[in-house]
Scaffold this motif. Structure first.
Motif, PDB file in Angstrom:
ATOM      1  N   ARG A  35       0.825  -1.214   0.000  1.00 48.84           N
ATOM      2  CA  ARG A  35       0.000   0.000   0.000  1.00 48.84           C
ATOM      3  C   ARG A  35       0.860   1.267   0.000  1.00 48.84           C
ATOM      4  NH1 ARG A  35      -5.238  -0.942   0.288  1.00 48.84           N
ATOM      5  NH2 ARG A  35      -5.985  -2.909   1.136  1.00 48.84           N
ATOM      6  N   ASN A  80       2.354   1.625  -3.496  1.00 49.50           N
ATOM      7  CA  ASN A  80       1.294   2.063  -4.398  1.00 49.50           C
ATOM      8  C   ASN A  80       1.011   3.554  -4.234  1.00 49.50           C
ATOM      9  OD1 ASN A  80      -0.824   1.519  -6.352  1.00 49.50           O
ATOM     10  ND2 ASN A  80      -2.240   1.868  -4.655  1.00 49.50           N
ATOM     11  N   SER A  81       0.955   4.002  -3.002  1.00 53.44           N
ATOM     12  CA  SER A  81       0.707   5.409  -2.724  1.00 53.44           C
ATOM     13  C   SER A  81       1.827   6.294  -3.272  1.00 53.44           C
ATOM     14  CB  SER A  81       0.563   5.619  -1.220  1.00 53.44           C
ATOM     15  OG  SER A  81       0.395   6.970  -0.931  1.00 53.44           O
ATOM     16  N   ASN A  93       1.547   6.413  -7.042  1.00 55.62           N
ATOM     17  CA  ASN A  93       0.419   7.249  -7.455  1.00 55.62           C
ATOM     18  C   ASN A  93       0.771   8.727  -7.369  1.00 55.62           C
ATOM     19  OD1 ASN A  93      -1.296   5.157  -8.099  1.00 55.62           O
ATOM     20  ND2 ASN A  93      -2.264   5.117  -6.099  1.00 55.62           N
TER      21      ASN A  93
END
Length: 83
Positions: free
Chosen positions: A23, A26-27, A30
């Protein structure tokens, strides 16, 4: 260490990462894709995703024959200058 080696190390670490790490990665990715990487012809900032879409639009234009020769573009520019 070069980019290919670094990518391989990261891939291996991601294979064994838990949900929390995935996570976080991914953050970060992004947010990275939201950073300005280019500007369009009107000066608007483009993030990575927007830039990639513009490139694809350009390829589509080429496939559809929506192109101008250098001479045609120079002529259009001269016409605009006269306005």
């Amino acid at each position: 260490m070069g980019i290919p080696e670094l990518k391989e190390i990261i891939k291996l670490k991601l294979e064994n990462a838990d949900e929390r790490v995935l996570r976080i990665v991914n953050s970060v990715l992004n947010e990275y894709s939201k950073e300005t990487v280019a500007f369009d012809s009107k000066g608007y900032a483009l993030n990575l995703e927007e830039y990639q879409l513009k490139v694809e639009e350009g390829f589509d234009d080429i496939k559809k024959g929506k192109t101008l020769t250098n001479y045609e573009m120079a002529f259009k520019i001269e016409q605009l200058k006269k306005q």
